[in-house]
Scaffold this motif. Structure first.
Motif, mmCIF file in Angstrom:
data_model
loop_
_atom_site.group_PDB
_atom_site.id
_atom_site.type_symbol
_atom_site.label_atom_id
_atom_site.label_comp_id
_atom_site.label_asym_id
_atom_site.label_seq_id
_atom_site.Cartn_x
_atom_site.Cartn_y
_atom_site.Cartn_z
ATOM 1 N N HIS A 1 -24.731 11.928 -4.260
ATOM 2 C CA HIS A 1 -25.663 11.898 -5.333
ATOM 3 C C HIS A 1 -26.605 13.156 -5.369
ATOM 4 C CE1 HIS A 1 -25.275 7.306 -5.829
ATOM 5 N NE2 HIS A 1 -25.906 7.015 -4.745
ATOM 6 N N GLN A 2 -26.811 13.797 -4.564
ATOM 7 C CA GLN A 2 -27.553 15.171 -4.715
ATOM 8 C C GLN A 2 -26.738 16.067 -5.276
ATOM 9 O OE1 GLN A 2 -28.720 15.887 -0.603
ATOM 10 N NE2 GLN A 2 -30.343 14.429 -0.681
ATOM 11 N N VAL A 3 -25.428 16.247 -4.830
ATOM 12 C CA VAL A 3 -24.441 17.295 -5.561
ATOM 13 C C VAL A 3 -24.512 16.779 -7.036
ATOM 14 C CG1 VAL A 3 -22.193 18.186 -5.527
ATOM 15 C CG2 VAL A 3 -23.474 17.982 -3.590
ATOM 16 N N ARG A 4 -24.049 15.530 -7.296
ATOM 17 C CA ARG A 4 -24.021 15.123 -8.758
ATOM 18 C C ARG A 4 -24.911 15.466 -9.752
ATOM 19 N NH1 ARG A 4 -20.039 9.804 -7.873
ATOM 20 N NH2 ARG A 4 -18.267 11.006 -7.789
ATOM 21 N N ALA A 5 -26.356 15.444 -9.117
ATOM 22 C CA ALA A 5 -27.468 15.680 -9.803
ATOM 23 C C ALA A 5 -27.488 17.075 -9.971
ATOM 24 C CB ALA A 5 -28.687 14.818 -8.749
ATOM 25 N N GLU A 6 -27.215 17.729 -8.780
ATOM 26 C CA GLU A 6 -27.377 19.308 -9.189
ATOM 27 C C GLU A 6 -26.609 19.777 -10.137
ATOM 28 O OE1 GLU A 6 -27.255 23.366 -6.226
ATOM 29 O OE2 GLU A 6 -27.431 21.258 -5.361
ATOM 30 N N LEU A 7 -25.357 19.360 -10.068
ATOM 31 C CA LEU A 7 -24.126 19.888 -10.920
ATOM 32 C C LEU A 7 -24.650 19.463 -12.568
ATOM 33 C CD1 LEU A 7 -21.626 21.042 -11.707
ATOM 34 C CD2 LEU A 7 -20.359 18.818 -11.024
ATOM 35 N N SER A 8 -25.065 18.196 -12.574
ATOM 36 C CA SER A 8 -25.611 17.648 -13.921
ATOM 37 C C SER A 8 -26.709 18.373 -14.481
ATOM 38 C CB SER A 8 -25.941 16.191 -13.975
ATOM 39 O OG SER A 8 -26.390 16.121 -14.984
ATOM 40 N N ALA A 9 -27.813 18.940 -13.629
ATOM 41 C CA ALA A 9 -28.914 19.826 -14.080
ATOM 42 C C ALA A 9 -28.134 21.180 -14.638
ATOM 43 C CB ALA A 9 -29.843 19.840 -13.031
ATOM 44 N N LEU A 10 -27.490 21.712 -13.738
ATOM 45 C CA LEU A 10 -26.984 23.011 -14.027
ATOM 46 C C LEU A 10 -26.125 22.956 -15.146
ATOM 47 C CD1 LEU A 10 -26.203 25.798 -13.018
ATOM 48 C CD2 LEU A 10 -24.464 25.143 -11.758
ATOM 49 N N LEU A 11 -25.154 21.977 -15.355
ATOM 50 C CA LEU A 11 -24.318 21.730 -16.627
ATOM 51 C C LEU A 11 -25.288 22.032 -18.024
ATOM 52 C CD1 LEU A 11 -21.415 19.622 -15.460
ATOM 53 C CD2 LEU A 11 -21.346 22.255 -16.006
ATOM 54 N N LYS A 12 -26.381 21.262 -17.786
ATOM 55 C CA LYS A 12 -27.203 21.051 -19.127
ATOM 56 C C LYS A 12 -28.146 22.151 -19.141
ATOM 57 C CE LYS A 12 -28.244 16.020 -18.488
ATOM 58 N NZ LYS A 12 -29.129 15.051 -18.064
ATOM 59 N N ARG A 13 -28.248 23.144 -18.322
ATOM 60 C CA ARG A 13 -28.815 24.486 -18.539
ATOM 61 C C ARG A 13 -27.793 25.435 -18.900
ATOM 62 N NH1 ARG A 13 -30.545 23.710 -13.343
ATOM 63 N NH2 ARG A 13 -29.442 25.417 -12.372
ATOM 64 N N LEU A 14 -26.966 25.363 -18.700
ATOM 65 C CA LEU A 14 -25.662 26.483 -19.210
ATOM 66 C C LEU A 14 -25.325 26.525 -20.629
ATOM 67 C CD1 LEU A 14 -23.236 26.470 -16.112
ATOM 68 C CD2 LEU A 14 -25.025 28.076 -16.656
ATOM 69 N N PRO A 15 -24.888 27.584 -21.331
ATOM 70 C CA PRO A 15 -24.301 27.466 -22.447
ATOM 71 C C PRO A 15 -23.383 26.301 -22.684
ATOM 72 C CG PRO A 15 -24.509 29.801 -21.836
ATOM 73 C CD PRO A 15 -24.943 28.701 -20.690
ATOM 74 N N ASP B 1 -21.152 34.313 -11.858
ATOM 75 C CA ASP B 1 -22.216 33.698 -10.690
ATOM 76 C C ASP B 1 -22.120 32.159 -11.247
ATOM 77 O OD1 ASP B 1 -22.399 35.784 -9.294
ATOM 78 O OD2 ASP B 1 -24.403 36.286 -9.931
ATOM 79 N N GLU B 2 -22.476 32.026 -12.284
ATOM 80 C CA GLU B 2 -22.609 30.728 -13.136
ATOM 81 C C GLU B 2 -21.247 29.844 -12.883
ATOM 82 O OE1 GLU B 2 -26.068 31.343 -16.438
ATOM 83 O OE2 GLU B 2 -23.997 31.711 -16.904
ATOM 84 N N GLN B 3 -20.162 30.318 -13.144
ATOM 85 C CA GLN B 3 -18.915 29.865 -13.170
ATOM 86 C C GLN B 3 -18.660 29.649 -11.518
ATOM 87 O OE1 GLN B 3 -15.640 31.696 -15.314
ATOM 88 N NE2 GLN B 3 -17.011 32.641 -16.481
ATOM 89 N N ALA B 4 -19.045 30.480 -10.684
ATOM 90 C CA ALA B 4 -18.620 30.352 -9.285
ATOM 91 C C ALA B 4 -19.561 29.175 -8.599
ATOM 92 C CB ALA B 4 -18.836 31.506 -8.421
ATOM 93 N N GLU B 5 -20.826 28.923 -9.174
ATOM 94 C CA GLU B 5 -21.738 27.949 -8.776
ATOM 95 C C GLU B 5 -21.128 26.451 -9.288
ATOM 96 O OE1 GLU B 5 -24.964 26.066 -6.992
ATOM 97 O OE2 GLU B 5 -24.099 27.968 -6.486
ATOM 98 N N VAL B 6 -20.674 26.450 -10.449
ATOM 99 C CA VAL B 6 -20.272 25.199 -10.913
ATOM 100 C C VAL B 6 -18.953 24.912 -10.183
ATOM 101 C CG1 VAL B 6 -18.968 24.194 -12.911
ATOM 102 C CG2 VAL B 6 -21.039 25.367 -13.349
#
Length: 123
Positions: free
Chosen positions: A19-33, A62-67
């Motif tokens: 749940h935590q990883v999915r929430a973090e990934l979702s938040a990151l994807l919303k911030r990215l272009p 770095d953003e690609q690596a984090e995703v």
């Protein structure tokens, strides 16, 4: 009345981290272009819905690596949770019910029976 399940602690921990990883990934994807690669903006009014996107600078390395890191961890956790030995004791609808309850087991505090289970009926 809801059927109680005695989920093993490692399975509960895996589901909570998922749940935590999915929430973090979702938040990151919303911030990215909107585009990984730099692209010009686009506009299309001719379809059944209007589409308009600004130019995208793309994602940094770095953003690609984090995703990628989050997606890899999400996959590992999904495999762990869905193939856990705990599920071998269930078949058919019972397995579906147990899996559904695990997904929501972290929504309530331990010992909290005030959830929405009162409206459910046994099938």
């Amino acid at each position: 009345m809801a059927t109680p399940y005695d989920f093993p602690s490692d399975l509960l921990a895996g589901q909570e981290e998922l749940h935590q990883v999915r929430a973090e990934l979702s938040a990151l994807l919303k911030r990215l272009p909107w585009s990984v690669e730099p692209l010009d903006g686009c506009r299309d009014d001719g379809g059944w819905r209007k589409v308009e996107r600004p130019a995208s600078p793309g994602w940094s390395a770095d953003e690609q690596a984090e995703v990628e890191k989050l997606r890899r961890r999400e996959h590992e956790l999904a495999v762990f949770v869905t193939t856990h030995r705990y599920w071998s004791q269930f078949t058919g609808p019972d397995r579906v019910d147990a899996r559904s309850r695990l997904k929501h087991a972290c929504d309530r505090a331990p010992g909290d029976d005030s959830g929405d289970d009162s409206e459910e009926t046994d099938a």
